[in-house]
Scaffold this motif. Sequence first.
Motif, PDB file in Angstrom:
ATOM      1  N   THR A  74       0.874  -1.171   0.000  1.00 19.17           N
ATOM      2  CA  THR A  74       0.000   0.000   0.000  1.00 19.17           C
ATOM      3  C   THR A  74       0.905   1.213   0.000  1.00 19.17           C
ATOM      4  N   SER A 101      -2.526  -3.514  -2.771  1.00 18.79           N
ATOM      5  CA  SER A 101      -3.887  -3.264  -2.308  1.00 18.79           C
ATOM      6  C   SER A 101      -4.362  -1.927  -2.867  1.00 18.79           C
ATOM      7  N   ARG A 102      -3.507  -0.903  -2.688  1.00 18.12           N
ATOM      8  CA  ARG A 102      -3.737   0.412  -3.280  1.00 18.12           C
ATOM      9  C   ARG A 102      -2.385   1.097  -3.463  1.00 18.12           C
ATOM     10  N   THR A 109      -5.779  -0.076 -12.310  1.00 18.62           N
ATOM     11  CA  THR A 109      -7.041   0.605 -12.612  1.00 18.62           C
ATOM     12  C   THR A 109      -6.850   1.892 -13.404  1.00 18.62           C
ATOM     13  N   THR A 148      -1.667   2.639 -11.448  1.00 15.55           N
ATOM     14  CA  THR A 148      -2.206   2.702 -10.097  1.00 15.55           C
ATOM     15  C   THR A 148      -3.201   1.576  -9.868  1.00 15.55           C
ATOM     16  N   VAL A 149      -3.395   1.277  -8.593  1.00 19.48           N
ATOM     17  CA  VAL A 149      -4.413   0.325  -8.156  1.00 19.48           C
ATOM     18  C   VAL A 149      -5.300   1.027  -7.134  1.00 19.48           C
ATOM     19  N   GLN A 150      -6.533   1.249  -7.506  1.00 16.33           N
ATOM     20  CA  GLN A 150      -7.560   1.809  -6.632  1.00 16.33           C
ATOM     21  C   GLN A 150      -7.267   3.227  -6.129  1.00 16.33           C
TER      22      GLN A 150
END
Length: 346
Positions: free
Chosen positions: A133, A214-215, A274, A335-337
């Motif tokens: 994260t 996760s983010r 994303t 990026t993720v979330q």
Amino acid sequence: MTPHGNVTAVAALGTEWLTWRTAMERALYGNGGFYRRGERPAEHFRTSVHASPRFAQAIARLLIEVDAALGHPDRVDLVDVGAGSGRLLANVLACVPSGLGSRLAPTAVEIAPRPADVPARIVWRPDLPSDITGLAVANEWLDNVPLDVVEHTPDGVRTVLVDPASGAERTGPEPSAEDRDWLERWWPLGEPGDRAEIGHPRCEAWASVIRRFSRGLAIAVDYSHSRRSRPVYGTLAGYRDGSTVPAVPDGSCDVTAHVALDACATAGERAGATAGLLTTQRAALRSLGLSGARPPIEMASRDPRGYLAALCHAGEDAELIDPSGLGGFGWLAQTVQIPLPASLTE
């Protein structure tokens, strides 16, 4: 043949013929391999990290934006994939605000031994963390992920085999179905003599980074090419002691090839990214405040020390954004979330 030419059959007593992927794996990461024995990239070629701490300052700005997008959590991961000497992490830690710095969990992913001067708070490990994260940076990592080479011969596309002791090459079997599928989509060969470097191991390596998020934000920085401009004869190269040398996979030099970052971007999307951006280091660093512009000469009389510092920064920035040098690197940001940092999209 010698490296970087058309493949011809070579007969040699006792020669061991390997695929390039296997030969690179042994030469770089096997027992006694180039990186396994603790060689540092900066000893053999110039990297952005060692060119100037201004590179780390740009990464720190991105980290600040990521922290804000995450909502300032109690823990923010900062992961350097292929950390080399660990200098990037040390430099970033030195220039982030204290409030963020106290919440940072810095991790160096590197198979070489930990240098003695790496700050104690940096975790040193040979593999990726299971959950991230925050921000991960892979600076000149993907180009050292081993891959196979193929050539379009009069008999069709064939895998290239190499003698690790000499770098001599000869044609081998037809590529696997996985290799052919990747070639057809990302690097189709036109005529006999054309070569390609099969990039799906790099795609999977990058996807393995994205899957651990996760983010947060992941950045890959490397010399790269796109489908519309693949090099006809490939990009295999060797580096030793600051000079380019033949790409002989005997463990005596770094063996590298440019990265199909467009293919890696698609792999990242499939792995869970994303949002994403493909750009150049020049464009990315300029958007992060590294302009290379000289300070006004009037400043020299008003603030001599400030003028000299600004002049030094301008010179360092100019090297980092030079389109014919380090500025020509490709940047893949995914990026993720969280949204892409505004500084990269303005």
